[in-house]
Design a protein around this motif. Structure first.
Motif, PDB file in Angstrom:
ATOM      1  N   GLY A 125      -4.347  21.129  49.192  1.00  0.00           N
ATOM      2  CA  GLY A 125      -5.678  20.551  49.335  1.00  0.00           C
ATOM      3  C   GLY A 125      -5.863  19.862  50.671  1.00  0.00           C
ATOM      4  O   GLY A 125      -6.924  19.974  51.310  1.00  0.00           O
ATOM      5  N   LEU A 126      -4.836  19.139  51.105  1.00  0.00           N
ATOM      6  CA  LEU A 126      -4.909  18.468  52.406  1.00  0.00           C
ATOM      7  C   LEU A 126      -5.029  19.477  53.539  1.00  0.00           C
ATOM      8  O   LEU A 126      -5.756  19.257  54.512  1.00  0.00           O
ATOM      9  CB  LEU A 126      -3.683  17.589  52.619  1.00  0.00           C
ATOM     10  N   GLU A 127      -4.321  20.593  53.423  1.00  0.00           N
ATOM     11  CA  GLU A 127      -4.389  21.624  54.467  1.00  0.00           C
ATOM     12  C   GLU A 127      -5.792  22.225  54.572  1.00  0.00           C
ATOM     13  O   GLU A 127      -6.241  22.584  55.657  1.00  0.00           O
ATOM     14  CB  GLU A 127      -3.365  22.717  54.176  1.00  0.00           C
ATOM     15  N   ALA A 128      -6.480  22.300  53.446  1.00  0.00           N
ATOM     16  CA  ALA A 128      -7.824  22.895  53.423  1.00  0.00           C
ATOM     17  C   ALA A 128      -8.923  21.854  53.570  1.00  0.00           C
ATOM     18  O   ALA A 128     -10.110  22.204  53.544  1.00  0.00           O
ATOM     19  CB  ALA A 128      -8.019  23.674  52.122  1.00  0.00           C
ATOM     20  N   GLU A 179      -8.136  22.980  45.951  1.00  0.00           N
ATOM     21  CA  GLU A 179      -7.105  23.295  46.940  1.00  0.00           C
ATOM     22  C   GLU A 179      -7.533  24.324  47.983  1.00  0.00           C
ATOM     23  O   GLU A 179      -6.745  24.646  48.879  1.00  0.00           O
ATOM     24  CB  GLU A 179      -5.837  23.798  46.244  1.00  0.00           C
ATOM     25  N   SER A 180      -8.757  24.833  47.894  1.00  0.00           N
ATOM     26  CA  SER A 180      -9.174  25.843  48.861  1.00  0.00           C
ATOM     27  C   SER A 180     -10.674  25.769  49.095  1.00  0.00           C
ATOM     28  O   SER A 180     -11.434  25.288  48.245  1.00  0.00           O
ATOM     29  CB  SER A 180      -8.813  27.243  48.362  1.00  0.00           C
ATOM     30  N   VAL A 181     -11.100  26.282  50.253  1.00  0.00           N
ATOM     31  CA  VAL A 181     -12.519  26.297  50.564  1.00  0.00           C
ATOM     32  C   VAL A 181     -13.249  27.276  49.650  1.00  0.00           C
ATOM     33  O   VAL A 181     -14.425  27.059  49.305  1.00  0.00           O
ATOM     34  CB  VAL A 181     -12.751  26.613  52.052  1.00  0.00           C
ATOM     35  N   LEU A 232     -15.136  13.510  49.017  1.00  0.00           N
ATOM     36  CA  LEU A 232     -13.805  13.973  48.659  1.00  0.00           C
ATOM     37  C   LEU A 232     -13.002  12.791  48.139  1.00  0.00           C
ATOM     38  O   LEU A 232     -12.993  11.711  48.759  1.00  0.00           O
ATOM     39  CB  LEU A 232     -13.102  14.624  49.849  1.00  0.00           C
ATOM     40  N   PHE A 233     -12.359  13.011  47.027  1.00  0.00           N
ATOM     41  CA  PHE A 233     -11.627  11.962  46.327  1.00  0.00           C
ATOM     42  C   PHE A 233     -10.140  12.298  46.399  1.00  0.00           C
ATOM     43  O   PHE A 233      -9.724  13.374  45.951  1.00  0.00           O
ATOM     44  CB  PHE A 233     -12.107  11.906  44.874  1.00  0.00           C
ATOM     45  N   ILE A 234      -9.354  11.401  46.962  1.00  0.00           N
ATOM     46  CA  ILE A 234      -7.916  11.631  47.065  1.00  0.00           C
ATOM     47  C   ILE A 234      -7.238  11.110  45.802  1.00  0.00           C
ATOM     48  O   ILE A 234      -7.447   9.967  45.404  1.00  0.00           O
ATOM     49  CB  ILE A 234      -7.323  10.927  48.306  1.00  0.00           C
ATOM     50  N   GLY A 235      -6.414  11.970  45.170  1.00  0.00           N
ATOM     51  CA  GLY A 235      -5.656  11.569  43.980  1.00  0.00           C
ATOM     52  C   GLY A 235      -4.247  11.175  44.382  1.00  0.00           C
ATOM     53  O   GLY A 235      -3.392  12.046  44.572  1.00  0.00           O
TER      54      GLY A 235
END
Length: 267
Positions: free
Chosen positions: A156-159, A99-101, A172-175
């Motif tokens: 996660g999307l924001e980052a 969720e973050s860099v 990157l894998f989207i759940g």
């Protein structure tokens, strides 16, 4: 002799689509059975499957003898877990709930040897170096490790853009299920709002030059994801396939007996 080439990492770098399947039965024997089915990769699930490091390691070994590439999803991104499963021979890791860099940077360091990371130097004891028989393992291992980060929340999307820009993040894998829940659509991964968010995420991942992954149990949704540019995708799980096949077999038999005059006990 260098570390073994990671065929999955090579494929996504060359933009060759890779089709996969989830393996969650926590059985090396079952993983070996599935591994001959022709999928490019199998995800051995340590997040929701009842697995520990030795059991994950045994399944990696079982799949390595096939044409399918073993990928491991750990329950979380703890450095000690990453170190152990890499030493056990896994080369491709999927880490959930990123969720973050800052979290992503720590994971990049965890899969790399110093001076670029913090991976402990102990592979001579494990399968990764063929028990120290690969003389150049330490010098070549970093290049063959594939790190995939799972984005499955609004945070996660924001980052995502910052995460995708990091060197050392291969994909990157989207759940969709967890993302749907976080967006207020629990149990509705195919909701139009969720699909729109995934579409946007895929576009941003592609812009960063990284591979995009996803999984679904719905073949119709799978074709949508593929049309959106999914680089690698799982289209089922061993658990749900086993449930479906066993229930269908029983149902088909009962249906075929429906015209018989002789009753069958137990129905």
């Amino acid at each position: 002799m260098p570390a073994p080439v990671n065929p999955f990492k090579a494929a996504i770098r060359e933009d060759r689509f890779q089709l996969g399947l989830w393996v969650a039965l926590a059985s090396p024997y079952a993983a070996e059975v599935v591994s001959a089915s022709g999928y490019d990769w199998l995800l051995i699930d340590g997040e929701h499957g009842p697995n520990d490091i030795p059991l994950l390691s045994a399944q990696v070994q079982a799949v390595m003898r096939s044409g399918s590439h073993p990928m491991v999803r750990l329950p979380c991104g703890e450095a000690w877990m990453i170190k152990q499963i890499l030493d056990a021979g896994a080369q491709t890791l999927l880490i959930p709930m990123v969720e973050s860099v800052e979290q992503a940077k720590a994971l990049v360091k965890a899969v790399r040897y110093p001076p670029h990371g913090i991976r402990g130097v102990g592979a001579a004891l494990g399968r990764a170096s063929e028990f120290s028989r690969i003389g150049d393992y330490l010098q070549t291992a970093n290049e063959q490790v594939c790190l995939l980060l799972q984005i499955e929340s609004r945070a996660g999307l924001e980052a995502l853009d910052d995460i995708a820009s990091l060197e050392g993040v291969d994909g990157l894998f989207i759940g969709p299920s967890d993302l749907a829940a976080d967006m207020g659509y629990l149990g509705q991964p195919g909701h139009p709002a969720v699909t729109a968010a995934i579409t946007d995420a895929f576009q941003r991942i592609a812009k960063a030059g990284k591979a995009s992954g996803i999984m679904t149990l719905d073949l119709g949704q799978a074709h949508i994801y593929r049309s959106l540019g999914a680089s690698f995708m799982a289209i089922g799980t061993d658990v749900t396939l086993l449930v479906a096949a066993t229930e269908k077999l029983r149902s088909d038999f009962i249906s075929s007996e429906s015209g018989s005059a002789k009753p069958v006990s137990g129905y």
